[in-house]
Design a protein around this motif. Structure first.
Motif, PDB file in Angstrom:
ATOM      1  N   HIS A 146      58.625  32.994  37.107  1.00  0.00           N
ATOM      2  CA  HIS A 146      57.626  32.201  37.802  1.00  0.00           C
ATOM      3  C   HIS A 146      56.327  32.201  36.993  1.00  0.00           C
ATOM      4  N   PRO A 147      55.646  31.051  36.886  1.00  0.00           N
ATOM      5  CA  PRO A 147      54.387  31.014  36.135  1.00  0.00           C
ATOM      6  C   PRO A 147      53.272  31.732  36.884  1.00  0.00           C
ATOM      7  N   VAL A 148      52.613  32.643  36.198  1.00  0.00           N
ATOM      8  CA  VAL A 148      51.525  33.422  36.788  1.00  0.00           C
ATOM      9  C   VAL A 148      50.291  33.331  35.895  1.00  0.00           C
ATOM     10  N   VAL A 149      49.173  32.951  36.498  1.00  0.00           N
ATOM     11  CA  VAL A 149      47.881  32.969  35.817  1.00  0.00           C
ATOM     12  C   VAL A 149      47.181  34.259  36.227  1.00  0.00           C
ATOM     13  N   ARG A 150      46.873  35.103  35.269  1.00  0.00           N
ATOM     14  CA  ARG A 150      46.202  36.374  35.562  1.00  0.00           C
ATOM     15  C   ARG A 150      44.719  36.279  35.192  1.00  0.00           C
ATOM     16  N   ILE A 151      43.864  36.612  36.140  1.00  0.00           N
ATOM     17  CA  ILE A 151      42.428  36.660  35.900  1.00  0.00           C
ATOM     18  C   ILE A 151      41.927  38.014  36.383  1.00  0.00           C
ATOM     19  N   THR A 152      41.293  38.751  35.488  1.00  0.00           N
ATOM     20  CA  THR A 152      40.791  40.077  35.837  1.00  0.00           C
ATOM     21  C   THR A 152      39.281  40.041  36.048  1.00  0.00           C
ATOM     22  N   LEU A 153      38.859  40.532  37.198  1.00  0.00           N
ATOM     23  CA  LEU A 153      37.439  40.676  37.494  1.00  0.00           C
ATOM     24  C   LEU A 153      37.089  42.152  37.317  1.00  0.00           C
ATOM     25  N   PRO A 154      36.179  42.491  36.412  1.00  0.00           N
ATOM     26  CA  PRO A 154      35.825  43.908  36.224  1.00  0.00           C
ATOM     27  C   PRO A 154      35.304  44.560  37.505  1.00  0.00           C
ATOM     28  N   ASN A 155      34.501  43.786  38.273  1.00  0.00           N
ATOM     29  CA  ASN A 155      33.941  44.278  39.528  1.00  0.00           C
ATOM     30  C   ASN A 155      33.478  43.079  40.348  1.00  0.00           C
ATOM     31  N   VAL A 156      33.019  43.324  41.568  1.00  0.00           N
ATOM     32  CA  VAL A 156      32.634  42.210  42.447  1.00  0.00           C
ATOM     33  C   VAL A 156      31.403  41.470  41.943  1.00  0.00           C
ATOM     34  N   ALA A 157      30.628  42.091  41.070  1.00  0.00           N
ATOM     35  CA  ALA A 157      29.432  41.433  40.538  1.00  0.00           C
ATOM     36  C   ALA A 157      29.784  40.226  39.681  1.00  0.00           C
ATOM     37  N   THR A 158      31.038  40.144  39.231  1.00  0.00           N
ATOM     38  CA  THR A 158      31.455  39.017  38.383  1.00  0.00           C
ATOM     39  C   THR A 158      32.059  37.871  39.191  1.00  0.00           C
ATOM     40  N   LEU A 159      31.968  37.925  40.517  1.00  0.00           N
ATOM     41  CA  LEU A 159      32.492  36.847  41.351  1.00  0.00           C
ATOM     42  C   LEU A 159      31.866  35.499  41.003  1.00  0.00           C
ATOM     43  N   GLY A 160      30.585  35.497  40.674  1.00  0.00           N
ATOM     44  CA  GLY A 160      29.914  34.247  40.329  1.00  0.00           C
ATOM     45  C   GLY A 160      30.557  33.565  39.139  1.00  0.00           C
ATOM     46  N   GLN A 161      31.057  34.357  38.195  1.00  0.00           N
ATOM     47  CA  GLN A 161      31.749  33.782  37.049  1.00  0.00           C
ATOM     48  C   GLN A 161      32.993  33.020  37.496  1.00  0.00           C
ATOM     49  N   GLU A 162      33.689  33.564  38.482  1.00  0.00           N
ATOM     50  CA  GLU A 162      34.888  32.888  38.975  1.00  0.00           C
ATOM     51  C   GLU A 162      34.544  31.626  39.748  1.00  0.00           C
ATOM     52  N   PHE A 163      33.427  31.654  40.484  1.00  0.00           N
ATOM     53  CA  PHE A 163      32.988  30.433  41.155  1.00  0.00           C
ATOM     54  C   PHE A 163      32.856  29.314  40.121  1.00  0.00           C
ATOM     55  N   PHE A 164      32.179  29.607  39.020  1.00  0.00           N
ATOM     56  CA  PHE A 164      31.929  28.564  38.024  1.00  0.00           C
ATOM     57  C   PHE A 164      33.205  28.181  37.287  1.00  0.00           C
ATOM     58  N   ARG A 165      33.994  29.173  36.881  1.00  0.00           N
ATOM     59  CA  ARG A 165      35.242  28.886  36.175  1.00  0.00           C
ATOM     60  C   ARG A 165      36.129  27.945  36.997  1.00  0.00           C
ATOM     61  N   TRP A 166      36.289  28.263  38.281  1.00  0.00           N
ATOM     62  CA  TRP A 166      37.192  27.482  39.119  1.00  0.00           C
ATOM     63  C   TRP A 166      36.622  26.110  39.464  1.00  0.00           C
ATOM     64  N   GLU A 167      35.314  25.983  39.541  1.00  0.00           N
ATOM     65  CA  GLU A 167      34.724  24.658  39.772  1.00  0.00           C
ATOM     66  C   GLU A 167      35.000  23.742  38.578  1.00  0.00           C
ATOM     67  N   ILE A 168      34.810  24.264  37.376  1.00  0.00           N
ATOM     68  CA  ILE A 168      35.118  23.480  36.171  1.00  0.00           C
ATOM     69  C   ILE A 168      36.612  23.189  36.107  1.00  0.00           C
TER      70      ILE A 168
END
Length: 376
Positions: A146-168
Motif C-alpha cells: 500500500h502506498p504510504v506517505v511518511r511525514i515526521t514532525l519533530p514536535n508540536v511546534a512544527t505544526l505550522g510547517q504542516e499547515f503550509f505544506r498541506w495548503e500548497i
C-alpha cells in the motif's frame, strides 16, 4: 485586521488562526518563525523536485488520477486533531465537478487485507511522542504494497510547517486533478435548500410534511423515489442490505450523523463504519452534522459519485429558541439535515436517511444490530 479573501480552510496561519492561538497562550512569533522554514522551502524559487508542498501535492494528485483517491490520514495521538483540519482542507478544496480526493479521518487502522487498491495513506508521526502500535501497523501496510506517505514532525511546534505544506500540496493536487482548489460551489447548494423549510416554518409554524417509505418500532426511513425503488424491503435489515449492497470496489461509505456529538454517539457510529470497512473492504468516513457541511460536505455532493450515504437524524431531547425567530435551533438542524439530503438526492447520490425518533440510545442500538444483520 485579517485578509477577507483568505478562505476559511486556508486561514490557519492568518490572523483568523493566530489570534485564537495567542489567546490560548501560543508563542505566535516563535511558532511563525519555525513555520517560515517551510514557507521558504515551498517558495517559487524552490525547484519542484525539492519543494515539499509540490512533491506531496504531486503524489496526491497523480495517485487520485490513477484511482487512489481515498486519502487515509494517520496521525500520532499527540496531534490527533490535525486530521480534522486536513479532512476539511482536502475535501472542500478538491471535491467538485465530479472529481476529488476523499479524506478518511479517524478510521481505526486494520490489517492490510482490509483495504482496497483505492487508498493512499498519509502517516503524520510525532517524533517526540510516537505510538509503537501505529508504527507497526503502518509498516505492515507498506510491506503489503500500500502506498504510504511518511511525514515526521519533530514536535508540536512544527505544526505550522504542516499547515503550509498541506495548503500548497492541496493546491498542486487540485491542479493535477483539474479543479479549482479555492472555491466551494456545492456548500451554497445546501444553504439554499436549508432556507426553504425554515422560511416555511416562519410562515406556517411547521416544517414541510414528509412521509417515510418505511416505519417500524419508532424508526423511520426516507429517500427520494429513485433510492426508494433500489432499497425497499419488508424489514429494516432488508432495506439496509439492499442499500449497503450498492457498495462496490472504489466506493466509500459515509455515516452522516445529525445527532449530538459526544463520546457515546461517536462510539456507536464508529462501530457502524468499521463494521462496513471490515466486511466490504471500502473506505469509510464519519461526520457529525451540521458541522461537516462546511468541510467534507462539499466533496460528498460535488466530488466523485462513489459514495453510499447513511444519514442519521433524531428528535432533540432538548431545544432552544433562536432569538428573534419563530423557529428553534432544533428546527434549524432538522432543516439543515433535510437540505443536505435533498442535495445528495438531486446529485444522484445513493443516499438513505434513518430517523431514530426520541429514544436515541435504543435507536442507535437497533440500527447497529440491523447493520450487522444486513452485512452478515
Amino acid at each position: 485586521m485579517g485578509v477577507p479573501s483568505i478562505g476559511g480552510r486556508y486561514s490557519a496561519l492568518s490572523n483568523f488562526g493566530m489570534v485564537p492561538g495567542a489567546i490560548m497562550g501560543l508563542n505566535v512569533s516563535k511558532f511563525l518563525k519555525i513555520t517560515e522554514e517551510m514557507v521558504t522551502a515551498c517558495g517559487a524559487s524552490s525547484a519542484a523536485d525539492v519543494n515539499p508542498g509540490v512533491i506531496l501535492g504531486t503524489i496526491l494528485g497523480v495517485a487520485a488520477n490513477h484511482g487512489r483517491d481515498k486519502l487515509t490520514i494517520v496521525t500520532s495521538p499527540g496531534i490527533f486533531d490535525l486530521g480534522a483540519w486536513l479532512e476539511q482542507l482536502i475535501a472542500e478544496s478538491t471535491g467538485k465537478i465530479g472529481k476529488g480526493i476523499i479524506p478518511v479521518d479517524r478510521e481505526r487502522l486494520a490489517k492490510p487485507a482490509a483495504y482496497g487498491n483505492d487508498r493512499v495513506f498519509a502517516y503524520l508521526r510525532l517524533a517526540s511522542k510516537p505510538n509503537k502500535a501505529q508504527d507497526a501497523a503502518v509498516a505492515a501496510l507498506e510491506k503489503a504494497g500500500h502506498p504510504v506517505v511518511r511525514i515526521t514532525l519533530p514536535n508540536v511546534a512544527t505544526l505550522g510547517q504542516e499547515f503550509f505544506r498541506w495548503e500548497i500540496a492541496t493546491a498542486v493536487a487540485g491542479s493535477i486533478i483539474g479543479i479549482n482548489a479555492f472555491n466551494q460551489p456545492d456548500v451554497e447548494a445546501s444553504k439554499i435548500e436549508t432556507k426553504k423549510p425554515t422560511t416555511q416554518y416562519e410562515a406556517t409554524g411547521s416544517l414541510p410534511p414528509e412521509v417515510p417509505f418505511f416505519e417500524d418500532k419508532g424508526i423511520k426511513l426516507f429517500a427520494d423515489e429513485k433510492n426508494v425503488a433500489a432499497v425497499h424491503g419488508p424489514k429494516l435489515a432488508d432495506v439496509l442490505t439492499a442499500h449497503l449492497s450498492r457498495l462496490g470496489a472504489g466506493d466509500y461509505f459515509a455515516v452522516l450523523g445529525y445527532i449530538p456529538m459526544n463520546a457515546a454517539n461517536e462510539k456507536a457510529l464508529q462501530g457502524i463504519r468499521h463494521a462496513l470497512r471490515d466486511k466490504k473492504k471500502v473506505a469509510t468516513v464519519l461526520g457529525f452534522g451540521p458541522r461537516f457541511l462546511h468541510s467534507t460536505g462539499q466533496a460528498y455532493k460535488g466530488g466523485p459519485n462513489s459514495g453510499v450515504f447513511l444519514q442519521i437524524t433524531c428528535d432533540d431531547a432538548k431545544d432552544l429558541p433562536v432569538p428573534g425567530q419563530k423557529y428553534t435551533f432544533g428546527i434549524v438542524k432538522a432543516a439543515q439535515a433535510r437540505g443536505d439530503f435533498a442535495v445528495l438526492s438531486e446529485r444522484g447520490r445513493r443516499a438513505l436517511r434513518v430517523h431514530l425518533g426520541k429514544n436515541l440510545k435504543s435507536g442507535l442500538a437497533a440500527l447497529a444490530k440491523a447493520v450487522q444483520k444486513a452485512i452478515a
